[in-house]
Scaffold this active site. Structure first.
Site, PDB file in Angstrom:
ATOM      1  N   HIS A  94      12.061  -3.984  -7.579  1.00  0.00           N
ATOM      2  CA  HIS A  94      10.822  -3.205  -7.515  1.00  0.00           C
ATOM      3  C   HIS A  94      11.080  -1.811  -8.063  1.00  0.00           C
ATOM      4  O   HIS A  94      12.100  -1.204  -7.779  1.00  0.00           O
ATOM      5  CB  HIS A  94      10.329  -3.087  -6.068  1.00  0.00           C
ATOM      6  CG  HIS A  94       8.972  -2.458  -5.989  1.00  0.00           C
ATOM      7  ND1 HIS A  94       7.821  -3.208  -5.979  1.00  0.00           N
ATOM      8  CD2 HIS A  94       8.579  -1.163  -5.971  1.00  0.00           C
ATOM      9  CE1 HIS A  94       6.781  -2.397  -5.944  1.00  0.00           C
ATOM     10  NE2 HIS A  94       7.206  -1.147  -5.940  1.00  0.00           N
ATOM     11  N   ASP A 173      -1.441  -4.022   3.784  1.00  0.00           N
ATOM     12  CA  ASP A 173      -1.198  -3.142   2.636  1.00  0.00           C
ATOM     13  C   ASP A 173      -2.346  -3.282   1.634  1.00  0.00           C
ATOM     14  O   ASP A 173      -2.824  -2.286   1.084  1.00  0.00           O
ATOM     15  CB  ASP A 173       0.134  -3.477   1.964  1.00  0.00           C
ATOM     16  CG  ASP A 173       0.371  -2.595   0.749  1.00  0.00           C
ATOM     17  OD1 ASP A 173       0.377  -1.364   0.910  1.00  0.00           O
ATOM     18  OD2 ASP A 173       0.503  -3.133  -0.355  1.00  0.00           O
ATOM     19  N   ARG A 180      -5.892   4.537   0.262  1.00  0.00           N
ATOM     20  CA  ARG A 180      -4.918   5.622   0.015  1.00  0.00           C
ATOM     21  C   ARG A 180      -5.097   6.184  -1.383  1.00  0.00           C
ATOM     22  O   ARG A 180      -4.992   7.392  -1.598  1.00  0.00           O
ATOM     23  CB  ARG A 180      -3.487   5.091   0.181  1.00  0.00           C
ATOM     24  CG  ARG A 180      -3.108   4.847   1.637  1.00  0.00           C
ATOM     25  CD  ARG A 180      -1.748   4.189   1.729  1.00  0.00           C
ATOM     26  NE  ARG A 180      -0.724   4.930   1.041  1.00  0.00           N
ATOM     27  CZ  ARG A 180       0.306   4.388   0.389  1.00  0.00           C
ATOM     28  NH1 ARG A 180       0.458   3.081   0.359  1.00  0.00           N
ATOM     29  NH2 ARG A 180       1.185   5.140  -0.227  1.00  0.00           N
ATOM     30  N   SER A 195       4.496   0.267   2.471  1.00  0.00           N
ATOM     31  CA  SER A 195       3.681  -0.499   1.527  1.00  0.00           C
ATOM     32  C   SER A 195       4.573  -1.383   0.644  1.00  0.00           C
ATOM     33  O   SER A 195       4.348  -2.596   0.506  1.00  0.00           O
ATOM     34  CB  SER A 195       2.879   0.492   0.666  1.00  0.00           C
ATOM     35  OG  SER A 195       2.377  -0.125  -0.480  1.00  0.00           O
ATOM     36  N   LYS A 199       5.722  -5.842   1.107  1.00  0.00           N
ATOM     37  CA  LYS A 199       5.564  -6.884   0.075  1.00  0.00           C
ATOM     38  C   LYS A 199       6.899  -7.596  -0.171  1.00  0.00           C
ATOM     39  O   LYS A 199       6.943  -8.797  -0.409  1.00  0.00           O
ATOM     40  CB  LYS A 199       5.013  -6.269  -1.212  1.00  0.00           C
ATOM     41  CG  LYS A 199       3.537  -5.879  -1.035  1.00  0.00           C
ATOM     42  CD  LYS A 199       2.966  -5.131  -2.220  1.00  0.00           C
ATOM     43  CE  LYS A 199       3.244  -3.675  -2.195  1.00  0.00           C
ATOM     44  NZ  LYS A 199       2.214  -2.766  -2.630  1.00  0.00           N
TER      45      LYS A 199
HETATM   46  N1  URA Z   1       3.454   1.131  -4.974  1.00  0.00           N
HETATM   47  C1  URA Z   1       3.126   0.430  -3.868  1.00  0.00           C
HETATM   48  O1  URA Z   1       3.132  -0.793  -3.863  1.00  0.00           O
HETATM   49  N2  URA Z   1       2.799   1.128  -2.769  1.00  0.00           N
HETATM   50  C2  URA Z   1       2.787   2.466  -2.704  1.00  0.00           C
HETATM   51  O2  URA Z   1       2.495   3.026  -1.679  1.00  0.00           O
HETATM   52  C3  URA Z   1       3.125   3.185  -3.879  1.00  0.00           C
HETATM   53  C4  URA Z   1       3.454   2.487  -5.004  1.00  0.00           C
END
Ligand code: URA
Length: 444
Positions: A94, A173, A180, A195, A199
């Site tokens: 990521h 999320d 957000r 967040s 995932k």
């Molecule tokens: N990417 C995400 O998935 N979440 C965040 O809060 C910021 C960037």
């Protein structure tokens, strides 16, 4: 009062009490956090109360226990992926994103060509920063979303998957992220960490590599705060039992010379065919090594590096990309002839207004320039112009003479003068050659 109204009243009272407790410095309990998130996901509390809760958390911060609880709360009710049918460990990565961040399109096939099994869920562009999902959609025919039950067969057949992230993985999320985005609560270490890691917990790969950017084009530009985010995310992932490595990488200038959807696909294909791009190639080599080591802790740095270099030089990483893209619906002929990918019809050259050394290429200005010619979205859901973007001809520490072409704008329409002015303003020249920023600041 109807039953629904009384349930909503209870939920509203609960979130307001939680805001008050957080505002006055109390530590929120796991059940309290789960209730707030569940109430919001179920529509029992309105946006404005959830916004107040998120803003209070963003201002006051969260303890380690609170971030853990929030991460778990985000995953509740989600459809976790199940890799148990595979007999090899699965690797995930990521990036916190940025401008010209083409790494996923390179490292996933590289690691798969080295024998790793890589499952990568990906997202769309966010503001001035590009998104891998949008880049993939510039390849006509390629299916950018696979259903959860298509992922394992694809991993078995090809060894890699890149697919759009289902909102169903982490309902909490999914529900809070959009809020957000429009309430100034994205740039918060605990909220970002929960967040992203929620995932990763839902995907539950055996090995995970986090690429956290720092510098003007990063989600968190400040180096100290980006370092705090790195530690928070890595510790959080570890607390959920994920084997996690991390890299703090440079986003003080665009990572790739190509910025834009099809332009970045072409750039990735060139790197996979063995071309070396300063910065981009260095970061990809580090991330690929860490991905291999995330599921093979005994793999020495030099051995991992040699494997990565070999698959780039012998064409197997390139072949892996093609096999995967064709398996997801792309036309092999198009990828073998990248000039058939979307291409803007018009070009505007941006020339240096003076002579000197490039001391800065401001990434947000470059990213914003691409938005003005349709490579990203200025309005929610807007269609993209896949061929448009910017090609940079100079990086930090390069020499330029007045009148040299420093960048080229690719466009079909849009605010071309505005984009050109932004690109021109992005370049800062100096009298002395500056140090070249390292692609990788730290590895964890
Ligand atoms: N990417 C995400 O998935 N979440 C965040 O809060 C910021 C960037």
């Amino acid at each position: 009062m109807s039953e629904q109204q009384s349930t909503e009243a209870v939920a509203s009272a609960r979130v307001t009490a939680s805001v008050n407790r957080k505002r006055t410095g109390a530590e929120l309990g796991a059940e309290e956090i789960e209730a707030v998130v569940a109430d919001f996901v179920a529509g029992r509390i309105p946006d404005y109360q959830m916004s107040a809760w998120l803003a209070t958390v963003a201002c006051r911060g969260m303890s380690v226990a609170e971030v853990h609880s929030l991460t778990r709360a985000y995953t509740i009710g989600g459809e976790a992926l199940d890799f148990s049918g595979l007999d090899a460990p699965v690797i995930d990565k990521h990036s916190t994103g940025g401008v010209g961040d083409t790494t996923t399109l390179i490292v996933v096939p590289v690691v798969a060509a080295c024998g790793g099994v890589v499952a990568k869920m990906t997202g769309r562009a966010l503001g001035f920063a590009g998104g891998t999902l949008d880049k993939l959609e510039s390849i006509s025919g390629l299916r950018s979303y696979l259903s959860a039950d298509e992922v394992v067969p694809m991993l078995r057949k090809v060894g890699m998957v890149i697919t759009g992230q289902s909102r169903n993985l982490t309902p909490g999320d999914g529900a809070t992220y959009a809020l957000r985005d429009v309430t100034g609560t994205v740039e918060s270490v605990p909220l970002i960490a929960a967040s992203i890691i929620s995932k990763k917990v839902a995907v539950r790969a055996d090995g995970l590599v986090l690429d956290i950017k720092t510098g003007a084009g990063a989600l968190i530009p400040d180096r100290e705060l980006a370092l705090e985010l790195t530690h928070t995310m890595r510790d959080l992932a570890t607390s959920f039992g994920l084997s996690c490595r991390a890299v703090l990488s440079d986003m003080s200038q665009p990572l790739s010379p190509a910025v834009g959807n099809a332009l970045e696909i072409k750039q990735a294909l060139a790197v996979l065919r063995g071309e070396r791009i300063p910065g981009l190639s260095d970061l990809c080599a580090t991330i690929s090594r860490l991905m291999l080591q995330s599921v093979d802790v005994d793999l020495a740095d030099a051995d991992a590096d040699a494997k990565v270099e070999r698959v780039l030089q012998d064409g197997s990483a390139y072949e892996m990309f093609l096999r995967w893209a064709v398996a997801q619906g792309a036309d092999r002929q198009v990828l073998e002839h990248p000039e058939r990918l979307p291409s803007a019809k018009l070009r505007r050259e941006i020339r240096a207004t003076g002579s000197g050394w490039v001391v800065g290429v401001e990434p947000r200005a470059i990213g914003n320039a691409t938005l003005l010619v349709g490579a990203g979205r200025l309005r929610y859901g807007a269609a993209l112009d896949y061929g448009s973007g910017v090609v940079l001809h100079r990086r930090v520490a390069d020499r330029v003479e007045r009148g040299d072409i420093v960048a080229e704008l690719h466009y079909d329409s849009g605010d071309v003068d505005g984009a050109a002015a932004l690109i021109e303003s992005a370049f800062t020249l100096g009298d002395e050659v500056p140090p070249v920023p390292p692609a990788v600041h730290q590895v964890f």
